[in-house]
Design a protein around this motif. Structure first.
Motif, mmCIF file in Angstrom:
data_model
loop_
_atom_site.group_PDB
_atom_site.id
_atom_site.type_symbol
_atom_site.label_atom_id
_atom_site.label_comp_id
_atom_site.label_asym_id
_atom_site.label_seq_id
_atom_site.Cartn_x
_atom_site.Cartn_y
_atom_site.Cartn_z
ATOM 1 N N ASN A 160 0.818 -1.213 0.000
ATOM 2 C CA ASN A 160 0.000 0.000 0.000
ATOM 3 C C ASN A 160 0.850 1.260 0.000
ATOM 4 O O ASN A 160 0.475 2.278 -0.609
ATOM 5 C CB ASN A 160 -0.941 0.006 1.198
ATOM 6 C CG ASN A 160 -2.202 -0.797 0.941
ATOM 7 O OD1 ASN A 160 -2.516 -1.158 -0.184
ATOM 8 N ND2 ASN A 160 -2.931 -1.099 2.007
ATOM 9 N N GLN A 161 1.989 1.233 0.671
ATOM 10 C CA GLN A 161 2.869 2.401 0.657
ATOM 11 C C GLN A 161 3.393 2.676 -0.750
ATOM 12 O O GLN A 161 3.486 3.829 -1.183
ATOM 13 C CB GLN A 161 4.027 2.205 1.629
ATOM 14 C CG GLN A 161 3.615 2.269 3.092
ATOM 15 C CD GLN A 161 4.800 2.197 4.033
ATOM 16 O OE1 GLN A 161 5.957 2.160 3.603
ATOM 17 N NE2 GLN A 161 4.518 2.169 5.335
ATOM 18 N N ALA A 162 3.713 1.593 -1.479
ATOM 19 C CA ALA A 162 4.164 1.768 -2.863
ATOM 20 C C ALA A 162 3.037 2.322 -3.735
ATOM 21 O O ALA A 162 3.263 3.182 -4.602
ATOM 22 C CB ALA A 162 4.667 0.442 -3.415
ATOM 23 N N LEU A 163 1.817 1.854 -3.514
ATOM 24 C CA LEU A 163 0.686 2.357 -4.289
ATOM 25 C C LEU A 163 0.417 3.826 -3.988
ATOM 26 O O LEU A 163 0.083 4.613 -4.895
ATOM 27 C CB LEU A 163 -0.563 1.523 -3.981
ATOM 28 C CG LEU A 163 -0.535 0.065 -4.476
ATOM 29 C CD1 LEU A 163 -1.777 -0.677 -4.005
ATOM 30 C CD2 LEU A 163 -0.426 0.012 -5.993
ATOM 31 N N LEU A 168 -1.779 5.618 -6.660
ATOM 32 C CA LEU A 168 -2.811 4.634 -6.969
ATOM 33 C C LEU A 168 -3.638 4.330 -5.719
ATOM 34 O O LEU A 168 -3.150 4.493 -4.591
ATOM 35 C CB LEU A 168 -2.166 3.347 -7.506
ATOM 36 C CG LEU A 168 -1.372 3.498 -8.805
ATOM 37 C CD1 LEU A 168 -0.682 2.181 -9.154
ATOM 38 C CD2 LEU A 168 -2.267 3.948 -9.955
ATOM 39 N N PRO A 169 -4.866 3.866 -5.892
ATOM 40 C CA PRO A 169 -5.704 3.560 -4.726
ATOM 41 C C PRO A 169 -5.201 2.328 -3.976
ATOM 42 O O PRO A 169 -4.666 1.385 -4.582
ATOM 43 C CB PRO A 169 -7.085 3.307 -5.335
ATOM 44 C CG PRO A 169 -6.807 2.912 -6.751
ATOM 45 C CD PRO A 169 -5.590 3.689 -7.159
ATOM 46 N N THR A 170 -5.386 2.322 -2.668
ATOM 47 C CA THR A 170 -4.968 1.196 -1.829
ATOM 48 C C THR A 170 -6.189 0.344 -1.470
ATOM 49 O O THR A 170 -7.321 0.686 -1.804
ATOM 50 C CB THR A 170 -4.294 1.711 -0.555
ATOM 51 O OG1 THR A 170 -5.244 2.497 0.190
ATOM 52 C CG2 THR A 170 -3.080 2.558 -0.900
ATOM 53 N N ALA A 171 -5.926 -0.754 -0.797
ATOM 54 C CA ALA A 171 -7.012 -1.658 -0.405
ATOM 55 C C ALA A 171 -6.603 -2.421 0.837
ATOM 56 O O ALA A 171 -5.419 -2.550 1.158
ATOM 57 C CB ALA A 171 -7.337 -2.635 -1.537
ATOM 58 N N ASN A 172 -7.582 -2.908 1.548
ATOM 59 C CA ASN A 172 -7.351 -3.824 2.671
ATOM 60 C C ASN A 172 -7.396 -5.235 2.085
ATOM 61 O O ASN A 172 -8.422 -5.911 2.106
ATOM 62 C CB ASN A 172 -8.417 -3.640 3.747
ATOM 63 C CG ASN A 172 -8.063 -4.350 5.038
ATOM 64 O OD1 ASN A 172 -7.124 -5.138 5.082
ATOM 65 N ND2 ASN A 172 -8.811 -4.069 6.089
ATOM 66 N N TRP A 173 -6.274 -5.673 1.558
ATOM 67 C CA TRP A 173 -6.215 -6.816 0.651
ATOM 68 C C TRP A 173 -6.770 -8.095 1.250
ATOM 69 O O TRP A 173 -7.431 -8.865 0.551
ATOM 70 C CB TRP A 173 -4.761 -7.046 0.218
ATOM 71 C CG TRP A 173 -4.141 -5.866 -0.441
ATOM 72 C CD1 TRP A 173 -3.285 -4.961 0.129
ATOM 73 C CD2 TRP A 173 -4.351 -5.425 -1.780
ATOM 74 N NE1 TRP A 173 -2.935 -3.998 -0.773
ATOM 75 C CE2 TRP A 173 -3.582 -4.257 -1.957
ATOM 76 C CE3 TRP A 173 -5.114 -5.892 -2.847
ATOM 77 C CZ2 TRP A 173 -3.547 -3.560 -3.161
ATOM 78 C CZ3 TRP A 173 -5.078 -5.212 -4.051
ATOM 79 C CH2 TRP A 173 -4.307 -4.060 -4.203
ATOM 80 N N LEU A 174 -6.531 -8.332 2.514
ATOM 81 C CA LEU A 174 -6.937 -9.587 3.146
ATOM 82 C C LEU A 174 -8.279 -9.498 3.864
ATOM 83 O O LEU A 174 -8.735 -10.502 4.419
ATOM 84 C CB LEU A 174 -5.862 -10.035 4.146
ATOM 85 C CG LEU A 174 -4.489 -10.321 3.537
ATOM 86 C CD1 LEU A 174 -3.489 -10.670 4.638
ATOM 87 C CD2 LEU A 174 -4.562 -11.445 2.518
ATOM 88 N N ARG A 175 -8.916 -8.339 3.844
ATOM 89 C CA ARG A 175 -10.217 -8.179 4.503
ATOM 90 C C ARG A 175 -11.303 -7.736 3.523
ATOM 91 O O ARG A 175 -12.419 -7.457 3.957
ATOM 92 C CB ARG A 175 -10.106 -7.161 5.638
ATOM 93 C CG ARG A 175 -9.165 -7.584 6.767
ATOM 94 C CD ARG A 175 -9.682 -8.817 7.481
ATOM 95 N NE ARG A 175 -8.772 -9.247 8.538
ATOM 96 C CZ ARG A 175 -7.822 -10.156 8.378
ATOM 97 N NH1 ARG A 175 -7.675 -10.741 7.188
ATOM 98 N NH2 ARG A 175 -7.034 -10.500 9.365
ATOM 99 N N ASP A 176 -10.977 -7.696 2.269
ATOM 100 C CA ASP A 176 -11.939 -7.313 1.244
ATOM 101 C C ASP A 176 -12.366 -8.563 0.487
ATOM 102 O O ASP A 176 -11.521 -9.317 -0.015
ATOM 103 C CB ASP A 176 -11.307 -6.300 0.284
ATOM 104 C CG ASP A 176 -12.330 -5.678 -0.668
ATOM 105 O OD1 ASP A 176 -13.359 -6.324 -0.938
ATOM 106 O OD2 ASP A 176 -12.087 -4.562 -1.150
#
Length: 317
Positions: A160-163, A168-176
């Motif tokens: 997310n820091q790289a995004l 670019l938009p970030t996401a809660n990858w493991l909770r979405d």
């Protein structure tokens, strides 16, 4: 009279030699059979003890209502199996597993072959690149899953820091629910990539150079033509082996689900093996969990046989 009398002992001698030869042949066959059983016997015993007996025990437990730790059980027939097929959680885990396998298997094969081709075409540092790509397969997946959890953290994770840096938009990858399964599939590809790469490298080294020379003479001088007419057909047996092994490993995914998501959010990342574990060891519904195990085993065996039969018809040995 002398000739007749001399013929009888000769016939008797021939009959004795025939009986002795048959006896010797029978003894030889018995010795060969004993030798064969002495070599195959230990492996057969281990196969029966470690595979067939546990499978029989699981199927027997699946026909009962036994709970882990319970002192009593009752025969319920196929009630557990009917409950399995009516369970929405099982259907969700089956769909998730199917989608996961559909992403991981082709992704691993395509990327593994591509990396193997790049390494094989390079001039230096081949051993280094092989080791780097093979390390994820050798590493402990639980420890690697924790590392992935840190990378995918919604606030301090490097992804997310790289995004954010790139705008670019970030996401809660493991909770979405929309991202968790693809993320797990990417981790699965990353884990199996080195295994596929090593096998493809071995397959590439076994292709005779004469075939490439003949392809050049026939006008297939471009790398894409050589790949299509020589490399891919000759890698057919290796590809089938990688396809089946990676499929089995994908169906058996458990570590990443247990460490990263616990099957959530909801049932969005729940896999068949995690459902089996949860029902058997968290809810202690051992009979129901055994029925899930039987269904899981039948699905894996059926798909493996179908894959092997379908691919074997298109492979040149």
């Amino acid at each position: 009279m002398t000739m007749a009398s001399s013929t009888v002992p000769e016939r008797a001698g021939v009959a004795t030699d025939t009986v002795a030869a048959r006896r010797a042949l029978r003894n030889q066959r018995i010795a060969e059979a004993l030798s064969a059983w002495s070599l195959a016997g230990p492996a057969l015993v281990l196969l029966v003890v470690l595979f067939f007996l546990p499978v029989f025990a699981v199927f027997a437990i699946a026909l009962t209502d036994w709970h882990f730790g319970g002192s009593t059980l009752s025969f319920v027939g196929f009630d557990n199996f009917r409950e399995v097929f009516a369970d929405e959680g099982f259907r969700a885990s089956f769909v998730n597993t199917t989608v996961y396998v559909a992403i991981v298997v082709p992704g691993t094969i395509v990327l593994g072959l591509a990396i193997a081709l790049l390494i094989e075409s390079g001039k230096g540092f081949r051993a280094f690149y092989r080791a780097v790509h093979f390390l994820p397969f050798m590493a402990t997946l639980t420890a690697m899953a924790i590392s992935w959890e840190a990378l995918l953290h919604p606030t301090i994770g490097l992804v997310n820091q790289a995004l954010v840096t790139l705008g670019l938009p970030t996401a809660n990858w493991l909770r979405d629910e929309n991202t968790v399964l693809p993320v797990l599939a990417v981790i699965g590809i990353w884990q199996n990539l080195g295994f596929a790469m090593v096998l493809f490298l071995a397959g590439l080294k076994s292709i005779p150079q004469d075939l490439y020379d003949a392809a050049d003479i026939d006008g297939a001088d471009l790398w894409l033509d050589r790949l299509r007419t020589v490399t891919l057909p000759m890698l057919g047996p290796v590809t089938m082996f990688v396809f089946i092994v990676v499929s089995l490993k994908a169906f058996e995914t458990f570590d990443t689900v247990q460490v990263l998501t616990q099957g959530g959010p909801g049932h969005a990342s729940e896999m068949l093996l995690f459902t089996l574990y949860r029902e058997s060891f968290q809810y202690l519904r051992t009979g129901y969990g055994a029925s899930v195990a039987v269904v899981f085993l039948l699905i894996v065996v059926a798909l493996t046989l179908i894959q092997a039969r379908a691919m074997d018809k298109r492979i040149h040995y």
